[in-house]
Design a protein around this motif. Structure first.
Motif, PDB file in Angstrom:
ATOM      1  N   UNK A  14      33.173  49.988 153.928  1.00  0.00           N
ATOM      2  CA  UNK A  14      34.509  49.460 153.637  1.00  0.00           C
ATOM      3  C   UNK A  14      34.743  49.522 152.133  1.00  0.00           C
ATOM      4  N   UNK A  15      35.698  50.336 151.745  1.00  0.00           N
ATOM      5  CA  UNK A  15      36.051  50.458 150.339  1.00  0.00           C
ATOM      6  C   UNK A  15      37.563  50.352 150.195  1.00  0.00           C
ATOM      7  N   UNK A  16      38.016  50.186 148.969  1.00  0.00           N
ATOM      8  CA  UNK A  16      39.449  50.140 148.700  1.00  0.00           C
ATOM      9  C   UNK A  16      40.055  51.481 149.124  1.00  0.00           C
ATOM     10  N   UNK A  17      41.184  51.467 149.832  1.00  0.00           N
ATOM     11  CA  UNK A  17      41.781  52.731 150.292  1.00  0.00           C
ATOM     12  C   UNK A  17      42.238  53.604 149.121  1.00  0.00           C
ATOM     13  N   UNK A  18      42.096  54.907 149.288  1.00  0.00           N
ATOM     14  CA  UNK A  18      42.568  55.828 148.261  1.00  0.00           C
ATOM     15  C   UNK A  18      43.951  56.364 148.652  1.00  0.00           C
ATOM     16  N   UNK A  19      44.559  57.156 147.781  1.00  0.00           N
ATOM     17  CA  UNK A  19      45.935  57.622 147.984  1.00  0.00           C
ATOM     18  C   UNK A  19      46.128  58.405 149.290  1.00  0.00           C
ATOM     19  N   UNK A  20      45.243  59.345 149.654  1.00  0.00           N
ATOM     20  CA  UNK A  20      45.489  60.081 150.902  1.00  0.00           C
ATOM     21  C   UNK A  20      45.490  59.194 152.143  1.00  0.00           C
ATOM     22  N   UNK A  21      44.614  58.212 152.202  1.00  0.00           N
ATOM     23  CA  UNK A  21      44.579  57.369 153.405  1.00  0.00           C
ATOM     24  C   UNK A  21      45.782  56.422 153.429  1.00  0.00           C
ATOM     25  N   UNK A  22      46.240  56.008 152.253  1.00  0.00           N
ATOM     26  CA  UNK A  22      47.469  55.207 152.207  1.00  0.00           C
ATOM     27  C   UNK A  22      48.674  56.053 152.632  1.00  0.00           C
ATOM     28  N   UNK A  23      48.704  57.313 152.192  1.00  0.00           N
ATOM     29  CA  UNK A  23      49.778  58.218 152.603  1.00  0.00           C
ATOM     30  C   UNK A  23      49.790  58.421 154.111  1.00  0.00           C
ATOM     31  N   UNK A  24      48.601  58.588 154.681  1.00  0.00           N
ATOM     32  CA  UNK A  24      48.490  58.741 156.136  1.00  0.00           C
ATOM     33  C   UNK A  24      49.102  57.531 156.849  1.00  0.00           C
ATOM     34  N   UNK A  25      48.743  56.346 156.406  1.00  0.00           N
ATOM     35  CA  UNK A  25      49.242  55.129 157.046  1.00  0.00           C
ATOM     36  C   UNK A  25      50.752  54.962 156.860  1.00  0.00           C
TER      37      UNK A  25
END
Length: 83
Positions: A14-25
């Motif tokens: 579990x790590x802080x989300x990065x830009x691509x995973x935030x974009x996906x969501x």
């Protein structure tokens, strides 16, 4: 180095989300709210591209075996979905 830890012994599941995973969501959530089918499809595509970028980054530079495996499984799922 364990499957869930990096080379320094830190837990890396579990790590802080990065830009691509935030974009996906965000694109994924927006696709559910889009009123026109054309816009829904475009947002779904943007979401899938973001997920693919995230997965490729994890395969290339994931900090643990778990993260690299998650990236590889996600990439293989996305590639099968494209066919």
């Amino acid at each position: 180095m364990g499957f869930f830890t990096d080379s320094l012994g830190r837990q890396t599941v579990a790590q802080k989300p990065n830009a691509p995973i935030l974009g996906w969501a965000l694109f994924g959530a927006a696709s559910f709210m889009a009123l026109e089918e054309r816009n829904r499809e475009r947002l779904r595509l943007a979401s899938s591209v973001c997920l693919g970028v995230w997965a490729a980054l994890e395969v290339i530079s994931g900090q643990s075996g778990f993260r690299r495996s998650s990236g590889a499984l996600t990439l293989s799922w996305l590639l099968r979905k494209v066919r």
